[in-house]
Design a protein around this motif. Sequence first.
Motif, mmCIF file in Angstrom:
data_model
loop_
_atom_site.group_PDB
_atom_site.id
_atom_site.type_symbol
_atom_site.label_atom_id
_atom_site.label_comp_id
_atom_site.label_asym_id
_atom_site.label_seq_id
_atom_site.Cartn_x
_atom_site.Cartn_y
_atom_site.Cartn_z
ATOM 1 N N GLN A 100 0.902 -1.251 0.105
ATOM 2 C CA GLN A 100 -0.006 0.134 -0.145
ATOM 3 C C GLN A 100 0.861 1.281 0.176
ATOM 4 O O GLN A 100 1.800 1.632 0.799
ATOM 5 C CB GLN A 100 -0.996 -0.002 1.126
ATOM 6 C CG GLN A 100 -2.094 -0.958 1.164
ATOM 7 C CD GLN A 100 -3.037 -0.646 -0.212
ATOM 8 O OE1 GLN A 100 -3.360 0.653 -0.382
ATOM 9 N NE2 GLN A 100 -3.154 -1.657 -0.944
ATOM 10 N N THR A 130 -5.733 4.172 -7.494
ATOM 11 C CA THR A 130 -6.502 2.906 -6.833
ATOM 12 C C THR A 130 -6.396 1.822 -7.903
ATOM 13 O O THR A 130 -5.986 1.931 -9.210
ATOM 14 C CB THR A 130 -8.026 3.453 -6.811
ATOM 15 O OG1 THR A 130 -8.518 3.724 -7.740
ATOM 16 C CG2 THR A 130 -8.275 4.759 -5.589
ATOM 17 N N GLN A 172 -9.772 5.615 4.031
ATOM 18 C CA GLN A 172 -9.052 4.438 3.344
ATOM 19 C C GLN A 172 -8.523 4.737 2.010
ATOM 20 O O GLN A 172 -8.776 4.304 0.861
ATOM 21 C CB GLN A 172 -10.140 3.473 3.214
ATOM 22 C CG GLN A 172 -10.648 2.963 4.534
ATOM 23 C CD GLN A 172 -11.903 2.063 4.486
ATOM 24 O OE1 GLN A 172 -12.720 2.091 3.626
ATOM 25 N NE2 GLN A 172 -11.964 0.900 5.592
ATOM 26 N N THR A 191 -6.435 3.919 -0.689
ATOM 27 C CA THR A 191 -5.839 2.774 -1.504
ATOM 28 C C THR A 191 -5.199 2.963 -2.795
ATOM 29 O O THR A 191 -5.359 3.927 -3.416
ATOM 30 C CB THR A 191 -7.005 1.502 -1.693
ATOM 31 O OG1 THR A 191 -7.836 2.108 -2.370
ATOM 32 C CG2 THR A 191 -7.564 0.998 -0.390
#
Length: 614
Positions: A12, A38, A63, A65
């Motif tokens: 990540q 993403t 979040q 990502t």
Amino acid sequence: MCGIVGYVGERQACPVIIKGLHRLEYRGYDSAGVALVTPDGGLNLYKCKGKVSDLERFLDGKQPTGTIGIGHTRWATHGEPNDVNAHPHFSASGNIALIHNGIIENFRVLKDALVQHGFTFRSSTDSEVLVNLIEYIRDTNGCTLEEAVRMALKQVVGAYAIAVIERGNTSQIIAAKQSSPMAIGIGKGEFFLSSDAASIIDYTQDFVYLGDGEVAVINKNKPLRIMNLGGKESPVDIQKLELSISQLEKGGYPHFMLKEIHEQPDTLVDCIRGRVNPDTREIILSGVLDHREKFLGAGRIIFVACGTSWHASLIGEHLIESMCRIPVEVEYASEFRYRNPIIRKDDVVIAVSQSGETADTLAAVEMARSAGAFVYGICNVVGSSIARATHSGTYIHVGPEIGVASTKAFTGQVTVMAMLALVIGRLKGTLGEDKYHEVAGALLELPQTMKEVLKTADQVADLAKIFTYAHNFIYLGRGYNYPTALEGALKLKEISYIHAEGLPAAEMKHGPIALIDAEMPTVAIATQDHTYEKTLSNIEEIKARGGKIIAIVSKGDRLARRCADYCIEVPVTAECLMPVISSVPLQLLAYYIATYKGRSVDQPRNLAKSVTVE
Ligand code: G6P
């Protein structure tokens, strides 16, 4: 100043980038941001004014990502520090995101042309102009992002380090640089990007340092490609960075600055190690000895530097003139580069820079090189731009300096300059053997002497309590200790925001003594050197006018005690090495006053550790 971090691989990206941005905080900044592609190809942007911790709060619950991303800490140049001006910047369509360090000097012309083509701008930054230029070129030519970046950069005048990602591309970052640093960290199936290799040392020790005018195509599925703006590829040169993570942490100290002050006995060992033979006292500085004919034939030596490095250079002037009998000039790099100075082929230009990235010093180096001078560097950061741009040089090897106010780099710089003067003076025959052995012996003892002077820390902390109220300070010194006075005043200004002026003690009578009253403390460096008595007279004159005096004196001193209000005794070393020792209580005084005033010691307002724009 601005910091860049990028990542592409299987992890990540966001946590990697945030960690890197934290490591770059020391450079000074006012906003932070990150952009990620993403897994399904979306391009997301998160940025805000403030610290990296503010960005983390902003990211909380969102979040973020993506296994590819770019992050930035911004030190405002064009446009105030706010959320909109923070990097990364999106292109008008939102399909490309860019981070940029540096200044695009012709951004107005480029912006006007883009406005004509219907582009609108959200921010007042020069960087947003560049991302839109890239988009315009890509869309009108139907070319790849890599080609568009190269074509856009051909139109740019100025300094930059950039990283660019695009919507739909989960594997590729394009990076480029001109006069601003950029290192690419090589992992297994992953790449890292940073304006300071040390910030990503947690992940890799293998780095490629981009050169000026180079573009890198960083694709996690392919070998790294480096090319010039014309697309001509060059070999990829991977270098190892020997650095441990503990060197980048505070090690139990409340601030990096205090850690770095206390590290000085060790950093002096590292600086001297392998260079001064403890038995014969012979000094080996290969950067000098390999080019001895340049130094021995020098008609003049010119130091170019900024800030603390400029103060160290003033000491270098004393050292070289007295030991080598070569005329020396000390120039602010920012003035030198714009003054059309006379540079001769037999000049040796010495560039002094902790970071090795200061834009003005780097420009002065390039100017001196193109005028035909031999250019020698005294840098700390291994592989930095100035270290690479000079013909030869000597690293000070004091390890990463993270506190914005320079401390261990200053003492390392003076130590290297003393070694250089000893080597040249001996080769030239302008320095007697006795003197050579005396100073070389003192150099060998310097780490121990440094340990001794650090014992003054508690006493200095007590004094700092007494003087925290002051709004102004004067720092005085003569001879070798005049630059020390300048450096002491700079330390106080930088981190406590108290106005302070460093002066040669005898200049007081020519004006500044009018400032003296009970509210204007003076820090006088009155160690026992050949101007000692004269400095005492200068102190008396201040005393007679009601001024409060803190004197830095040699151990066992009796006379200064009679006229100074407070004395800090420091151990004795060779007169020419005294600044290495006498600067330490001044570093501590600034540190403690700043902490008592509740200042942000390691990241003082408005300052940057590495000034990569002019
Ligand atoms: C900045 C730093 C100073 C430093 C100066 C020169 O202003 O805050 O601490 O002395 O730059 O930096 P350099 O890396 O070239 O020594």
